[in-house]
Design an enzyme around this catalytic site. Structure first.
Site, PDB file in Angstrom:
ATOM      1  N   GLU A 118      -7.141  -3.411   6.060  1.00 17.39           N
ATOM      2  CA  GLU A 118      -7.093  -3.272   4.602  1.00 17.39           C
ATOM      3  C   GLU A 118      -6.144  -4.291   3.984  1.00 17.39           C
ATOM      4  O   GLU A 118      -6.384  -4.780   2.881  1.00 17.39           O
ATOM      5  CB  GLU A 118      -6.650  -1.856   4.234  1.00 17.39           C
ATOM      6  CG  GLU A 118      -7.766  -0.845   4.439  1.00 17.39           C
ATOM      7  CD  GLU A 118      -7.300   0.585   4.332  1.00 17.39           C
ATOM      8  OE1 GLU A 118      -6.638   1.055   5.278  1.00 17.39           O
ATOM      9  OE2 GLU A 118      -7.592   1.230   3.323  1.00 17.39           O
ATOM     10  N   LEU A 173     -11.761   7.084   9.666  1.00 20.41           N
ATOM     11  CA  LEU A 173     -11.078   8.299  10.113  1.00 20.41           C
ATOM     12  C   LEU A 173      -9.615   7.998  10.352  1.00 20.41           C
ATOM     13  O   LEU A 173      -9.243   7.406  11.371  1.00 20.41           O
ATOM     14  CB  LEU A 173     -11.720   8.821  11.407  1.00 20.41           C
ATOM     15  CG  LEU A 173     -13.255   8.945  11.391  1.00 20.41           C
ATOM     16  CD1 LEU A 173     -13.755   9.366  12.761  1.00 20.41           C
ATOM     17  CD2 LEU A 173     -13.708   9.920  10.325  1.00 20.41           C
ATOM     18  N   PHE A 192      -3.045  12.821  15.469  1.00 20.06           N
ATOM     19  CA  PHE A 192      -4.136  12.935  16.427  1.00 20.06           C
ATOM     20  C   PHE A 192      -3.711  12.731  17.877  1.00 20.06           C
ATOM     21  O   PHE A 192      -4.379  13.177  18.797  1.00 20.06           O
ATOM     22  CB  PHE A 192      -5.307  12.014  16.060  1.00 20.06           C
ATOM     23  CG  PHE A 192      -6.572  12.800  16.040  1.00 20.06           C
ATOM     24  CD1 PHE A 192      -7.049  13.334  14.860  1.00 20.06           C
ATOM     25  CD2 PHE A 192      -7.243  13.090  17.212  1.00 20.06           C
ATOM     26  CE1 PHE A 192      -8.183  14.127  14.847  1.00 20.06           C
ATOM     27  CE2 PHE A 192      -8.371  13.870  17.217  1.00 20.06           C
ATOM     28  CZ  PHE A 192      -8.854  14.392  16.035  1.00 20.06           C
ATOM     29  N   ASN A 239       0.861  -1.175   0.000  1.00 20.62           N
ATOM     30  CA  ASN A 239       0.000   0.000   0.000  1.00 20.62           C
ATOM     31  C   ASN A 239       0.901   1.230   0.000  1.00 20.62           C
ATOM     32  O   ASN A 239       1.351   1.687   1.049  1.00 20.62           O
ATOM     33  CB  ASN A 239      -0.891  -0.056   1.252  1.00 20.62           C
ATOM     34  CG  ASN A 239      -1.798   1.152   1.375  1.00 20.62           C
ATOM     35  OD1 ASN A 239      -1.689   2.116   0.622  1.00 20.62           O
ATOM     36  ND2 ASN A 239      -2.696   1.098   2.354  1.00 20.62           N
ATOM     37  N   HIS A 248     -11.066   4.899  -0.252  1.00 22.38           N
ATOM     38  CA  HIS A 248     -11.089   4.086   0.974  1.00 22.38           C
ATOM     39  C   HIS A 248     -12.098   2.944   0.882  1.00 22.38           C
ATOM     40  O   HIS A 248     -12.525   2.395   1.892  1.00 22.38           O
ATOM     41  CB  HIS A 248     -11.484   4.903   2.225  1.00 22.38           C
ATOM     42  CG  HIS A 248     -10.461   5.875   2.685  1.00 22.38           C
ATOM     43  ND1 HIS A 248     -10.804   7.078   3.250  1.00 22.38           N
ATOM     44  CD2 HIS A 248      -9.117   5.824   2.684  1.00 22.38           C
ATOM     45  CE1 HIS A 248      -9.714   7.734   3.576  1.00 22.38           C
ATOM     46  NE2 HIS A 248      -8.660   6.998   3.237  1.00 22.38           N
ATOM     47  N   ARG A 289      -2.618  -1.899  -3.382  1.00 21.51           N
ATOM     48  CA  ARG A 289      -3.723  -0.956  -3.224  1.00 21.51           C
ATOM     49  C   ARG A 289      -3.541   0.144  -4.266  1.00 21.51           C
ATOM     50  O   ARG A 289      -2.474   0.749  -4.358  1.00 21.51           O
ATOM     51  CB  ARG A 289      -3.694  -0.328  -1.837  1.00 21.51           C
ATOM     52  CG  ARG A 289      -4.789   0.682  -1.673  1.00 21.51           C
ATOM     53  CD  ARG A 289      -4.518   1.684  -0.612  1.00 21.51           C
ATOM     54  NE  ARG A 289      -5.631   2.622  -0.519  1.00 21.51           N
ATOM     55  CZ  ARG A 289      -5.577   3.741   0.183  1.00 21.51           C
ATOM     56  NH1 ARG A 289      -4.500   4.050   0.863  1.00 21.51           N
ATOM     57  NH2 ARG A 289      -6.606   4.553   0.212  1.00 21.51           N
ATOM     58  N   ARG A 295      -5.535  17.486   4.504  1.00 19.49           N
ATOM     59  CA  ARG A 295      -6.432  17.878   3.408  1.00 19.49           C
ATOM     60  C   ARG A 295      -7.635  18.648   3.952  1.00 19.49           C
ATOM     61  O   ARG A 295      -8.162  18.295   5.009  1.00 19.49           O
ATOM     62  CB  ARG A 295      -6.921  16.632   2.651  1.00 19.49           C
ATOM     63  CG  ARG A 295      -5.894  16.093   1.670  1.00 19.49           C
ATOM     64  CD  ARG A 295      -6.332  14.775   1.062  1.00 19.49           C
ATOM     65  NE  ARG A 295      -5.583  13.672   1.617  1.00 19.49           N
ATOM     66  CZ  ARG A 295      -5.921  12.401   1.494  1.00 19.49           C
ATOM     67  NH1 ARG A 295      -7.003  12.063   0.839  1.00 19.49           N
ATOM     68  NH2 ARG A 295      -5.177  11.463   2.042  1.00 19.49           N
TER      69      ARG A 295
HETATM   70  P1  AMP Z   1      -4.353   5.854   9.527  1.00 18.89           P
HETATM   71  O1  AMP Z   1      -4.231   6.795   8.356  1.00 18.89           O
HETATM   72  O2  AMP Z   1      -5.615   5.077   9.542  1.00 18.89           O
HETATM   73  O3  AMP Z   1      -3.129   5.028   9.742  1.00 18.89           O
HETATM   74  O4  AMP Z   1      -4.449   6.805  10.830  1.00 18.89           O
HETATM   75  C1  AMP Z   1      -3.483   7.765  11.138  1.00 18.89           C
HETATM   76  C2  AMP Z   1      -4.051   8.711  12.192  1.00 18.89           C
HETATM   77  O5  AMP Z   1      -4.468   7.959  13.347  1.00 18.89           O
HETATM   78  C3  AMP Z   1      -3.024   9.747  12.688  1.00 18.89           C
HETATM   79  O6  AMP Z   1      -3.664  10.991  12.882  1.00 18.89           O
HETATM   80  C4  AMP Z   1      -2.619   9.161  14.024  1.00 18.89           C
HETATM   81  O7  AMP Z   1      -2.181  10.130  14.880  1.00 18.89           O
HETATM   82  C5  AMP Z   1      -3.918   8.538  14.509  1.00 18.89           C
HETATM   83  N1  AMP Z   1      -3.644   7.496  15.514  1.00 18.89           N
HETATM   84  C6  AMP Z   1      -3.134   6.273  15.300  1.00 18.89           C
HETATM   85  N2  AMP Z   1      -2.991   5.604  16.487  1.00 18.89           N
HETATM   86  C7  AMP Z   1      -3.419   6.459  17.452  1.00 18.89           C
HETATM   87  C8  AMP Z   1      -3.525   6.381  18.880  1.00 18.89           C
HETATM   88  N3  AMP Z   1      -3.165   5.300  19.564  1.00 18.89           N
HETATM   89  N4  AMP Z   1      -4.035   7.451  19.537  1.00 18.89           N
HETATM   90  C9  AMP Z   1      -4.406   8.564  18.865  1.00 18.89           C
HETATM   91  N5  AMP Z   1      -4.332   8.700  17.527  1.00 18.89           N
HETATM   92  C10 AMP Z   1      -3.845   7.671  16.826  1.00 18.89           C
END
Ligand code: AMP
Length: 405
Positions: free
Chosen positions: A390, A214, A289, A13, A185, A94, A246
């Protein structure tokens, strides 16, 4: 080494600024190897991977490109795993955008590569990265060159009605140039919808749910009678929810304003909206986050960013309820943020109490780090956290395509 090592699929991916990879058996779902390269093109690029239960982390370098990172994965991570490599039967890629022509997962050949190339303007940050991954893997593993499968994010949205996918611009732009909403997605939305059908003990084709993916990219889909009837990402993955970098939805006139009044070029505006907006733009600090979770109650810019994120999400959930034909079975949260940040789920659902949502704080706080389960309490409408996978979904789809040959 596991004696039953067989029928393994390598999943790649290649994202805009990260690369996820995994080797797994699509039948028994066992993951032998998985990893992530983060922060491509930034000052420090890291790779984390896990192989047969052992975890590794390394700095690859600075300003690392997709090519450099893939070569590292192939030469430093995969080469040492001869037993695993020997058992590969295929590779699943992907691919974000299939454009107007490709409607479902397919074996990769030159025509497919051309279609992915033709759809670059619909996914300018993603399709070029996907193509780099395909090219390097075909070069490095020639014996598997006819076993590469492209799994498209856009496939899930092929049955969306015209009322959802058309923009209110002259119809000819759709007919002649394919300008419409395509979604993204889809692999994740489809996977969690399938998991929801199991949890709710309902047939997929009678499922009425709203799925919120998200992560750094974020999107929401309305699924009615098992068919996706609307989604927030559009012609490109820029539309819709507030994302890591974005903007999501905005008044198109902002682009004219930036161009005419601020003398910003179209290229500069494209970079601002894709890479400098969203949570990063609103806070001026971060798109991670974990930062917002820590600082929401203490720093104004963190609160502002999270509140805009949740406000947009609540509006979408409320509007998608109108597409549910009188019954909503559940709302699903997934993705890095959806699975790990109780604060987001609480803020979003508390503003939807008028529509019958009531969160249970204890359930909500416990649903983190890959746990799946209910976060609302009776008589609320059900809301679940469901961990997406995924890589598994792509491996299973790749296996299906290879078996059809
Ligand atoms: P993804 O694109 O699905 O991999 O998600 C990435 C987002 O998830 C980023 O903003 C990360 O900071 C947030 N994230 C992943 N693990 C955690 C966690 N344990 N606590 C808070 N945010 C998280």
């Amino acid at each position: 080494m596991d004696k039953k090592l067989n029928n393994l699929i390598f999943v790649l991916n290649c994202g805009s600024s990260s690369i996820k990879f995994a080797i797994l058996n699509p039948n028994n779902k066992k993951k032998y190897l998985s990893g992530l390269v983060e922060c491509l093109f930034l000052s420090e690029t890291y790779i984390k991977w896990q192989c047969l239960g052992v975890k590794y982390k390394k700095k690859i370098g600075s300003n690392v490109s997709h090519e450099d990172a893939l070569n590292f994965i192939i030469d430093k991570v995969l080469k040492k795993q001869e037993d695993i490599l020997k058992n590969l039967i295929g590779i699943g890629h992907r691919v974000v955008h299939g454009g107007a022509k490709i409607k479902k997962s397919t074996l990769i050949n030159n025509d497919v590569i051309k279609c992915i190339q033709d759809a670059v303007s619909f996914a300018p940050l993603h399709n070029p990265a996907n193509l780099i991954g395909i090219k390097i893997i075909i070069e490095k593993y020639p014996s598997l060159s006819r076993k590469n499968v492209a799994v498209f994010d856009t496939s899930f949205y092929q049955k969306m009605p015209e009322t959802s996918f058309l923009y209110a611009i002259p119809y000819n732009f759709y007919k002649k140039y394919g300008i419409r909403r395509y979604g993204a997605h889809g692999t994740s939305h489809n996977y969690v919808a399938y998991q929801a059908s199991i949890m709710l003990n309902k047939k997929f084709k009678s499922l009425n749910i709203i799925t919120c993916h998200l992560g750094n990219g974020a999107s929401i889909s309305a699924i009615c009678n098992g068919i996706c009837v609307d989604t927030s990402m559009g012609l490109t993955p820029l539309e819709g929810l507030v994302m890591g970098t974005r903007s999501g939805d905005l008044d198109p006139s902002i682009i004219f304003f930036m161009n005419k009044n601020l003398n910003l070029s179209i290229n500069e505006i494209e970079i601002i909206l894709n890479k400098k907006s969203g949570l990063l733009g609103l806070s001026g600090i971060s798109n991670d986050f974990r930062y917002f979770e820590k600082n929401y109650y203490f720093k104004k810019h963190a609160k502002r960013s999270v509140d805009v994120f949740c406000h947009r999400l609540s509006k979408y959930i409320a509007s998608y309820m109108s597409l549910m034909e009188n019954r909503l079975d559940a709302v699903i949260f997934t993705g890095g943020i959806g699975e790990n940040v109780p604060l987001i789920r609480e803020l979003t659902l508390s503003s939807l109490s008028i529509l019958g949502f009531k969160i249970n704080s204890e359930f909500n706080l416990s649903m983190i780090r890959g746990k799946s389960g209910l976060i609302t309490e009776y008589p609320s409408r059900p809301v679940f956290v469901i961990a997406t996978d995924e890589e598994l979904a792509i491996a299973q789809e790749t296996n299906n395509i290879l078996n059809k040959k």
